[in-house]
Motif scaffolding. Sequence first.
Motif, PDB file in Angstrom:
ATOM      1  N   ALA A   1       0.831  -1.207   0.000  1.00  0.00           N
ATOM      2  CA  ALA A   1       0.000   0.000   0.000  1.00  0.00           C
ATOM      3  C   ALA A   1       0.867   1.259   0.000  1.00  0.00           C
ATOM      4  CB  ALA A   1      -0.929  -0.010   1.216  1.00  0.00           C
ATOM      5  N   TYR A   2       1.906   1.279   0.834  1.00  0.00           N
ATOM      6  CA  TYR A   2       2.747   2.472   0.905  1.00  0.00           C
ATOM      7  C   TYR A   2       3.599   2.635  -0.355  1.00  0.00           C
ATOM      8  CZ  TYR A   2       1.044   3.665   5.461  1.00  0.00           C
ATOM      9  OH  TYR A   2       0.211   4.053   6.482  1.00  0.00           O
ATOM     10  N   GLU A   3       4.012   1.522  -0.976  1.00  0.00           N
ATOM     11  CA  GLU A   3       4.741   1.630  -2.250  1.00  0.00           C
ATOM     12  C   GLU A   3       3.839   2.221  -3.339  1.00  0.00           C
ATOM     13  OE1 GLU A   3       7.592  -2.255  -1.555  1.00  0.00           O
ATOM     14  OE2 GLU A   3       6.722  -1.947  -3.538  1.00  0.00           O
ATOM     15  N   ILE A   4       2.617   1.730  -3.414  1.00  0.00           N
ATOM     16  CA  ILE A   4       1.663   2.247  -4.402  1.00  0.00           C
ATOM     17  C   ILE A   4       1.397   3.726  -4.139  1.00  0.00           C
ATOM     18  CG2 ILE A   4      -0.794   2.159  -5.052  1.00  0.00           C
ATOM     19  CD1 ILE A   4      -0.532  -0.956  -4.626  1.00  0.00           C
ATOM     20  N   HIS A   5       1.161   4.055  -2.884  1.00  0.00           N
ATOM     21  CA  HIS A   5       0.847   5.438  -2.526  1.00  0.00           C
ATOM     22  C   HIS A   5       2.023   6.367  -2.853  1.00  0.00           C
ATOM     23  CE1 HIS A   5      -1.377   8.595  -0.676  1.00  0.00           C
ATOM     24  NE2 HIS A   5      -0.472   8.803   0.258  1.00  0.00           N
ATOM     25  N   ASP A   6       3.236   5.940  -2.535  1.00  0.00           N
ATOM     26  CA  ASP A   6       4.420   6.758  -2.846  1.00  0.00           C
ATOM     27  C   ASP A   6       4.540   7.005  -4.349  1.00  0.00           C
ATOM     28  OD1 ASP A   6       5.046   6.938  -0.180  1.00  0.00           O
ATOM     29  OD2 ASP A   6       6.644   5.423  -0.240  1.00  0.00           O
ATOM     30  N   ARG A   7       4.302   5.959  -5.140  1.00  0.00           N
ATOM     31  CA  ARG A   7       4.361   6.127  -6.606  1.00  0.00           C
ATOM     32  C   ARG A   7       3.281   7.086  -7.090  1.00  0.00           C
ATOM     33  NH1 ARG A   7       5.474   0.138  -9.063  1.00  0.00           N
ATOM     34  NH2 ARG A   7       7.297  -0.238  -7.793  1.00  0.00           N
ATOM     35  N   ASN A   8       2.092   6.983  -6.505  1.00  0.00           N
ATOM     36  CA  ASN A   8       1.010   7.877  -6.930  1.00  0.00           C
ATOM     37  C   ASN A   8       1.287   9.326  -6.540  1.00  0.00           C
ATOM     38  OD1 ASN A   8      -0.394   5.923  -8.271  1.00  0.00           O
ATOM     39  ND2 ASN A   8      -1.735   5.434  -6.547  1.00  0.00           N
ATOM     40  N   ILE A   9       1.959   9.515  -5.412  1.00  0.00           N
ATOM     41  CA  ILE A   9       2.381  10.877  -5.027  1.00  0.00           C
ATOM     42  C   ILE A   9       3.380  11.383  -6.066  1.00  0.00           C
ATOM     43  CG2 ILE A   9       3.738  12.199  -3.347  1.00  0.00           C
ATOM     44  CD1 ILE A   9       2.415  10.406  -1.154  1.00  0.00           C
ATOM     45  N   GLU A  10       4.371  10.536  -6.423  1.00  0.00           N
ATOM     46  CA  GLU A  10       5.368  10.920  -7.426  1.00  0.00           C
ATOM     47  C   GLU A  10       4.722  11.258  -8.763  1.00  0.00           C
ATOM     48  OE1 GLU A  10       8.728   7.842  -5.688  1.00  0.00           O
ATOM     49  OE2 GLU A  10       8.232   7.769  -7.814  1.00  0.00           O
ATOM     50  N   LYS A  11       3.653  10.557  -9.109  1.00  0.00           N
ATOM     51  CA  LYS A  11       2.967  10.770 -10.394  1.00  0.00           C
ATOM     52  C   LYS A  11       2.020  11.964 -10.359  1.00  0.00           C
ATOM     53  CE  LYS A  11       4.452   7.408 -13.085  1.00  0.00           C
ATOM     54  NZ  LYS A  11       5.071   7.652 -14.396  1.00  0.00           N
ATOM     55  N   GLY A  12       1.906  12.614  -9.193  1.00  0.00           N
ATOM     56  CA  GLY A  12       1.122  13.839  -9.105  1.00  0.00           C
ATOM     57  C   GLY A  12      -0.335  13.666  -8.721  1.00  0.00           C
ATOM     58  N   PHE A  13      -0.720  12.429  -8.398  1.00  0.00           N
ATOM     59  CA  PHE A  13      -2.133  12.193  -8.081  1.00  0.00           C
ATOM     60  C   PHE A  13      -2.555  12.799  -6.742  1.00  0.00           C
ATOM     61  CE2 PHE A  13      -1.486   8.695 -11.173  1.00  0.00           C
ATOM     62  CZ  PHE A  13      -2.482   9.067 -12.074  1.00  0.00           C
ATOM     63  N   PHE A  14      -1.573  13.251  -5.959  1.00  0.00           N
ATOM     64  CA  PHE A  14      -1.915  13.853  -4.664  1.00  0.00           C
ATOM     65  C   PHE A  14      -1.451  15.305  -4.590  1.00  0.00           C
ATOM     66  CE2 PHE A  14      -2.465   9.420  -3.945  1.00  0.00           C
ATOM     67  CZ  PHE A  14      -3.531   9.367  -3.060  1.00  0.00           C
ATOM     68  N   ASP A  15      -1.256  15.920  -5.774  1.00  0.00           N
ATOM     69  CA  ASP A  15      -0.863  17.331  -5.796  1.00  0.00           C
ATOM     70  C   ASP A  15      -1.969  18.218  -5.227  1.00  0.00           C
ATOM     71  OD1 ASP A  15       1.488  16.531  -6.944  1.00  0.00           O
ATOM     72  OD2 ASP A  15       1.069  17.351  -8.932  1.00  0.00           O
ATOM     73  N   ASP A  16      -3.188  17.822  -5.473  1.00  0.00           N
ATOM     74  CA  ASP A  16      -4.332  18.587  -4.973  1.00  0.00           C
ATOM     75  C   ASP A  16      -4.936  17.862  -3.767  1.00  0.00           C
ATOM     76  OD1 ASP A  16      -4.115  20.396  -7.176  1.00  0.00           O
ATOM     77  OD2 ASP A  16      -5.116  18.892  -8.430  1.00  0.00           O
ATOM     78  N   LYS A  17      -5.700  18.618  -2.979  1.00  0.00           N
ATOM     79  CA  LYS A  17      -6.364  18.027  -1.814  1.00  0.00           C
ATOM     80  C   LYS A  17      -7.279  16.900  -2.281  1.00  0.00           C
ATOM     81  CE  LYS A  17      -8.938  19.592   2.299  1.00  0.00           C
ATOM     82  NZ  LYS A  17      -9.646  18.363   2.495  1.00  0.00           N
ATOM     83  N   LYS A  18      -7.234  15.783  -1.584  1.00  0.00           N
ATOM     84  CA  LYS A  18      -8.023  14.634  -2.013  1.00  0.00           C
ATOM     85  C   LYS A  18      -9.411  14.670  -1.397  1.00  0.00           C
ATOM     86  CE  LYS A  18      -6.727  12.031  -4.606  1.00  0.00           C
ATOM     87  NZ  LYS A  18      -6.677  12.243  -6.082  1.00  0.00           N
ATOM     88  N   ASN A  19     -10.347  14.202  -2.181  1.00  0.00           N
ATOM     89  CA  ASN A  19     -11.735  14.090  -1.774  1.00  0.00           C
ATOM     90  C   ASN A  19     -12.022  12.589  -1.630  1.00  0.00           C
ATOM     91  OD1 ASN A  19     -14.540  13.496  -2.298  1.00  0.00           O
ATOM     92  ND2 ASN A  19     -14.795  15.640  -2.886  1.00  0.00           N
ATOM     93  N   ILE A  20     -12.415  12.156  -0.460  1.00  0.00           N
ATOM     94  CA  ILE A  20     -12.633  10.726  -0.210  1.00  0.00           C
ATOM     95  C   ILE A  20     -13.724  10.174  -1.124  1.00  0.00           C
ATOM     96  CG2 ILE A  20     -13.339   9.000   1.516  1.00  0.00           C
ATOM     97  CD1 ILE A  20     -10.499  10.272   1.875  1.00  0.00           C
ATOM     98  N   GLY A  21     -14.762  10.959  -1.348  1.00  0.00           N
ATOM     99  CA  GLY A  21     -15.833  10.507  -2.244  1.00  0.00           C
ATOM    100  C   GLY A  21     -15.303  10.250  -3.650  1.00  0.00           C
TER     101      GLY A  21
END
Length: 127
Positions: A8-28
């Motif tokens: 999970a943390y490896e996937i999340h780190d990659r997604n951060i690197e890819k910019g998917f968490f540049d903006d505030k996330k909406n849980i919905g």
Amino acid sequence: MKGLNQLAYEIHDRNIEKGFFDDKKNIGEMLMLMVTEVAEACEADRKDRYMGKEGNWLVDRISQIQFDDTFKIQYDTDVKGTFEEEMADIFIRLLDMCAFKKIDLNAHVELKMRYNSLRPHKHGKKY
Ligand SMILES: [Mg+2]
């Protein structure tokens, strides 16, 4: 095999690197993106897009390809749009959210499996 939390943390780190968490996330929004992968799995099933009996052999072969360009071409040919790929997408989005929310998925899966083992047949429901 890696534990769920490590993955999970490896996937999340990659997604951060890819910019998917540049903006505030909406849980919905994150939950609905999981639903879109479920819908894609439904479409793959409707089109009978399964890797089938050769799947494990193909996955082994594709995962051993050294060159990224060749890997991508082979992936697009044999895996893209299959039910198996969509299962992976669902799982990746789920693990990403668990890391984002700092949920100990290993522990929660173990807890829930134990709880479910104590429930009646079909958990007391019709299906
Ligand atoms: Mg997908």
